[in-house]
Motif scaffolding. Structure first.
Motif, PDB file in Angstrom:
ATOM      1  N   ILE A  45      -0.543   2.928  -5.251  1.00 12.74           N
ATOM      2  CA  ILE A  45      -0.008   1.664  -5.762  1.00 12.74           C
ATOM      3  C   ILE A  45       0.043   0.630  -4.639  1.00 12.74           C
ATOM      4  N   ASP A  46       0.477   1.053  -3.452  1.00 13.18           N
ATOM      5  CA  ASP A  46       0.505   0.139  -2.314  1.00 13.18           C
ATOM      6  C   ASP A  46      -0.899  -0.394  -2.021  1.00 13.18           C
ATOM      7  N   GLY A  47      -1.888   0.500  -2.071  1.00 12.85           N
ATOM      8  CA  GLY A  47      -3.276   0.092  -1.838  1.00 12.85           C
ATOM      9  C   GLY A  47      -3.765  -0.888  -2.893  1.00 12.85           C
ATOM     10  N   LEU A  48      -3.419  -0.624  -4.143  1.00  7.24           N
ATOM     11  CA  LEU A  48      -3.814  -1.537  -5.220  1.00  7.24           C
ATOM     12  C   LEU A  48      -3.171  -2.914  -5.048  1.00  7.24           C
ATOM     13  N   GLU A  49      -1.893  -2.934  -4.703  1.00  9.45           N
ATOM     14  CA  GLU A  49      -1.218  -4.217  -4.488  1.00  9.45           C
ATOM     15  C   GLU A  49      -1.881  -5.004  -3.359  1.00  9.45           C
ATOM     16  N   LYS A  50      -2.244  -4.313  -2.300  1.00  8.93           N
ATOM     17  CA  LYS A  50      -2.913  -4.969  -1.181  1.00  8.93           C
ATOM     18  C   LYS A  50      -4.265  -5.521  -1.620  1.00  8.93           C
ATOM     19  N   ASN A  51      -5.028  -4.724  -2.376  1.00  7.23           N
ATOM     20  CA  ASN A  51      -6.339  -5.185  -2.843  1.00  7.23           C
ATOM     21  C   ASN A  51      -6.225  -6.381  -3.773  1.00  7.23           C
ATOM     22  N   VAL A  52      -5.249  -6.368  -4.668  1.00  4.37           N
ATOM     23  CA  VAL A  52      -5.047  -7.493  -5.583  1.00  4.37           C
ATOM     24  C   VAL A  52      -4.685  -8.748  -4.792  1.00  4.37           C
ATOM     25  N   ALA A  53      -3.818  -8.608  -3.811  1.00  3.35           N
ATOM     26  CA  ALA A  53      -3.431  -9.761  -2.990  1.00  3.35           C
ATOM     27  C   ALA A  53      -4.641 -10.321  -2.242  1.00  3.35           C
ATOM     28  N   GLU A  54      -5.475  -9.432  -1.714  1.00  2.99           N
ATOM     29  CA  GLU A  54      -6.682  -9.882  -1.008  1.00  2.99           C
ATOM     30  C   GLU A  54      -7.640 -10.594  -1.958  1.00  2.99           C
ATOM     31  N   LEU A  55      -7.809 -10.031  -3.155  1.00  2.00           N
ATOM     32  CA  LEU A  55      -8.691 -10.670  -4.146  1.00  2.00           C
ATOM     33  C   LEU A  55      -8.156 -12.029  -4.571  1.00  2.00           C
ATOM     34  N   MET A  56      -6.860 -12.130  -4.739  1.00  2.25           N
ATOM     35  CA  MET A  56      -6.266 -13.418  -5.110  1.00  2.25           C
ATOM     36  C   MET A  56      -6.478 -14.445  -4.006  1.00  2.25           C
ATOM     37  N   THR A  57      -6.331 -14.010  -2.766  1.00  4.26           N
ATOM     38  CA  THR A  57      -6.550 -14.911  -1.640  1.00  4.26           C
ATOM     39  C   THR A  57      -8.004 -15.361  -1.598  1.00  4.26           C
ATOM     40  N   GLN A  58      -8.913 -14.427  -1.783  1.00  3.26           N
ATOM     41  CA  GLN A  58     -10.335 -14.760  -1.774  1.00  3.26           C
ATOM     42  C   GLN A  58     -10.696 -15.719  -2.908  1.00  3.26           C
ATOM     43  N   ALA A  59     -10.055 -15.578  -4.028  1.00  3.61           N
ATOM     44  CA  ALA A  59     -10.343 -16.411  -5.182  1.00  3.61           C
ATOM     45  C   ALA A  59      -9.598 -17.749  -5.139  1.00  3.61           C
ATOM     46  N   GLY A  60      -8.755 -17.918  -4.150  1.00  4.18           N
ATOM     47  CA  GLY A  60      -7.995 -19.158  -4.025  1.00  4.18           C
ATOM     48  C   GLY A  60      -6.844 -19.240  -5.004  1.00  4.18           C
ATOM     49  N   MET A  61      -6.461 -18.126  -5.546  1.00  2.00           N
ATOM     50  CA  MET A  61      -5.396 -18.124  -6.549  1.00  2.00           C
ATOM     51  C   MET A  61      -4.013 -18.119  -5.921  1.00  2.00           C
ATOM     52  N   GLU A  62      -3.929 -17.787  -4.657  1.00  2.00           N
ATOM     53  CA  GLU A  62      -2.610 -17.713  -4.033  1.00  2.00           C
ATOM     54  C   GLU A  62      -1.935 -19.080  -4.038  1.00  2.00           C
TER      55      GLU A  62
END
Length: 68
Positions: A45-62
């Protein structure tokens, strides 16, 4: 009580003690397995949360999420 009754009671007591020891051992084994699985799930779950955060950052969604 007769000798036969005493022996039967003693045999029953020994059988119950052995059964309880086996149950306790099995319970401890299952508890350990459950704890290991929960730790693994937490790590995943920690890994998934990190990946989602990275994807959001890459997509400019943050920035969009913060501005809402």
């Amino acid at each position: 009580m007769s000798k036969t009754d005493c022996k039967a009671a003693k045999d029953m007591t020994e059988a119950m003690e052995e059964t309880m020891q086996r149950l306790q051992g099995r319970f401890q084994e299952i508890s350990g397995q459950l704890e290991t699985k929960l730790d693994e799930m937490g790590t995943r779950i920690d890994g998934l949360e990190k990946n989602v955060a990275e994807l959001m950052t890459q997509a400019g969604m943050e920035e969009q999420a913060i501005s809402k």
